[in-house]
Design an enzyme around this catalytic site. Structure first.
Site, PDB file in Angstrom:
ATOM      1  N   GLY A  49       2.438   2.207  10.801  1.00  0.00           N
ATOM      2  CA  GLY A  49       3.357   3.321  10.612  1.00  0.00           C
ATOM      3  C   GLY A  49       4.115   3.740  11.855  1.00  0.00           C
ATOM      4  N   GLY A  56       2.824  -1.195   4.279  1.00  0.00           N
ATOM      5  CA  GLY A  56       2.805   0.227   3.944  1.00  0.00           C
ATOM      6  C   GLY A  56       4.197   0.720   3.613  1.00  0.00           C
ATOM      7  N   GLY A  57       4.852   1.307   4.613  1.00  0.00           N
ATOM      8  CA  GLY A  57       6.155   1.940   4.416  1.00  0.00           C
ATOM      9  C   GLY A  57       7.166   1.090   3.651  1.00  0.00           C
ATOM     10  N   SER A 115       3.525  -2.087  10.339  1.00  0.00           N
ATOM     11  CA  SER A 115       4.982  -2.084  10.520  1.00  0.00           C
ATOM     12  C   SER A 115       5.658  -3.396  10.113  1.00  0.00           C
ATOM     13  CB  SER A 115       5.337  -1.712  11.966  1.00  0.00           C
ATOM     14  OG  SER A 115       4.896  -0.390  12.252  1.00  0.00           O
ATOM     15  N   HIS A 135      -9.481   1.127   5.287  1.00  0.00           N
ATOM     16  CA  HIS A 135      -8.187   1.307   5.947  1.00  0.00           C
ATOM     17  C   HIS A 135      -8.368   2.260   7.135  1.00  0.00           C
ATOM     18  CE1 HIS A 135      -4.074   2.494   6.724  1.00  0.00           C
ATOM     19  NE2 HIS A 135      -3.699   1.394   6.095  1.00  0.00           N
ATOM     20  N   GLU A 159      -6.726   4.657   8.180  1.00  0.00           N
ATOM     21  CA  GLU A 159      -6.530   6.086   7.863  1.00  0.00           C
ATOM     22  C   GLU A 159      -7.788   6.675   7.228  1.00  0.00           C
ATOM     23  OE1 GLU A 159      -2.911   5.456   5.694  1.00  0.00           O
ATOM     24  OE2 GLU A 159      -1.925   4.930   7.584  1.00  0.00           O
ATOM     25  N   LYS A 216       0.040   4.209  -0.138  1.00  0.00           N
ATOM     26  CA  LYS A 216      -0.646   5.353   0.490  1.00  0.00           C
ATOM     27  C   LYS A 216      -0.467   6.599  -0.396  1.00  0.00           C
ATOM     28  CE  LYS A 216      -0.095   3.167   4.925  1.00  0.00           C
ATOM     29  NZ  LYS A 216      -0.035   3.299   6.365  1.00  0.00           N
ATOM     30  N   GLU A 231      -5.226  -5.123  10.929  1.00  0.00           N
ATOM     31  CA  GLU A 231      -4.200  -4.113  11.142  1.00  0.00           C
ATOM     32  C   GLU A 231      -4.473  -3.358  12.439  1.00  0.00           C
ATOM     33  OE1 GLU A 231      -2.277  -2.859   7.201  1.00  0.00           O
ATOM     34  OE2 GLU A 231      -4.076  -1.663   7.444  1.00  0.00           O
ATOM     35  N   ASN A 254       0.854  -1.183   0.000  1.00  0.00           N
ATOM     36  CA  ASN A 254       0.000   0.000   0.000  1.00  0.00           C
ATOM     37  C   ASN A 254       0.899   1.245   0.000  1.00  0.00           C
ATOM     38  OD1 ASN A 254      -1.825   2.042   0.536  1.00  0.00           O
ATOM     39  ND2 ASN A 254      -2.332   1.344   2.602  1.00  0.00           N
TER      40      ASN A 254
HETATM   41  P1  PGA Z   1       2.871   0.297   7.623  1.00  0.00           P
HETATM   42  O1  PGA Z   1       1.390   0.457   7.046  1.00  0.00           O
HETATM   43  O2  PGA Z   1       3.419  -0.985   7.045  1.00  0.00           O
HETATM   44  O3  PGA Z   1       3.623   1.502   7.142  1.00  0.00           O
HETATM   45  O4  PGA Z   1       2.757   0.228   9.097  1.00  0.00           O
HETATM   46  C1  PGA Z   1       0.546  -0.634   6.933  1.00  0.00           C
HETATM   47  C2  PGA Z   1      -0.778  -0.205   6.389  1.00  0.00           C
HETATM   48  O5  PGA Z   1      -1.218   0.910   6.718  1.00  0.00           O
HETATM   49  O6  PGA Z   1      -1.411  -0.937   5.624  1.00  0.00           O
END
Ligand code: PGA
Length: 254
Positions: free
Chosen positions: A170, A231-232, A210, A94, A96, A11, A164, A9
């Site tokens: 994050g 994500g990251g 993470s 998600h 967010e 983002k 999640e 992802n």
């Molecule tokens: P992250 O994000 O791996 O940066 O923690 C995961 C996500 O939001 O799907």
């Protein structure tokens, strides 16, 4: 046997040219890895370009959001029909989106229905916040998220669920493999009560929060965990490739 999924992802990161560069760096390596569904979810504006770039490869494409109406006067929104033309997966609910854009369970539910209607595979995200976790309410919270997200839906199609925990997204503070495995086991049993064993056996449930190349094995080695939403670490070709490669190796041995 459930095929593992690793979904990246991006983002709200990567311009179109950065997305092109990222995909170019990973394309061949990802294509060579089998036994895993490799899904890249760039921002909307890069979907068409990335689709061209991965043509003929085994890499799959996903979007990060969707609107629930088919078309019309909804300035700035992207419809299920538009996405069905471009990609196979779509991330829905998600944290967010739930927190920054006030997406309620009801909206998430409409989005899931709209995606399934056009044959898109939703990646439904659920998870508890830190204070809910600390007060022992995780199962209550995810059960309620499942109930509201899937209300009135009889057929799950290619639905994937991503557990999640919000406190792990994050933050660099991933859950433990054991915790994620237990919660995902709970999610599977919850789905089984409503949809039966057969559906549940095929349902892929991922961990997200993470995930990095360093902790991938801890999650993928768990029996209930069918992959990860990343994500990251999906923004770095070498990290993402390593996560997918480790997943393929672990799942092949199992
Ligand atoms: P992250 O994000 O791996 O940066 O923690 C995961 C996500 O939001 O799907």
């Amino acid at each position: 046997m459930r095929v593992a999924v690793i979904a990246g992802n991006c983002k709200m990161n990567t311009t179109v040219s950065e997305a092109i560069q990222l995909v170019n760096e990973m394309r061949q390596g990802l294509d060579e890895i089998d036994s895993v569904d490799k899904v890249i979810c760039p921002p909307f504006i890069s979907l068409a370009t990335v689709k061209e770039l991965i043509k003929g490869s085994s890499i799959k494409l996903g979007a990060q959001n969707i609107y629930f109406e088919e078309k019309g006067a909804y300035t700035g929104e992207i419809s299920p029909l538009m996405l069905a033309d471009l990609c196979e997966f779509v991330i829905i609910g998600h944290s967010e989106r739930r927190h920054y854009f006030n997406e309620s369970g009801e909206i998430v539910n409409k989005k899931i229905q709209a995606a399934l209607k056009v044959g898109l595979k939703p990646i439904l995200c659920i998870g508890e916040r830190l204070e809910e976790n600390e007060t022992g309410r995780t199962e209550e919270v995810v059960a309620e998220q499942l109930r509201s997200s899937l209300a009135g839906i009889d057929y799950l199609g290619g639905l994937v669920i991503a557990y999640e925990p919000v406190w792990a997204i994050g933050t660099g503070k991933a859950a433990t493999g054991e915790w994620a495995n237990e919660t995902i086991g709970f999610i599977r049993r919850n789905i089984s009560q409503k949809y039966g064993k057969r559906v549940t056996q095929d349902l892929r449930i991922l961990y997200g929060g993470s995930v990095t190349a360093d902790n991938t094995a801890e999650f993928i080695n768990q029996p209930e965990i069918d992959g990860a939403l990343v994500g990251g670490a999906s923004l770095k070709a070498s990290q993402f490739l390593s996560i997918v490669k480790q997943t393929s190796e672990i799942k092949q041995v199992r």
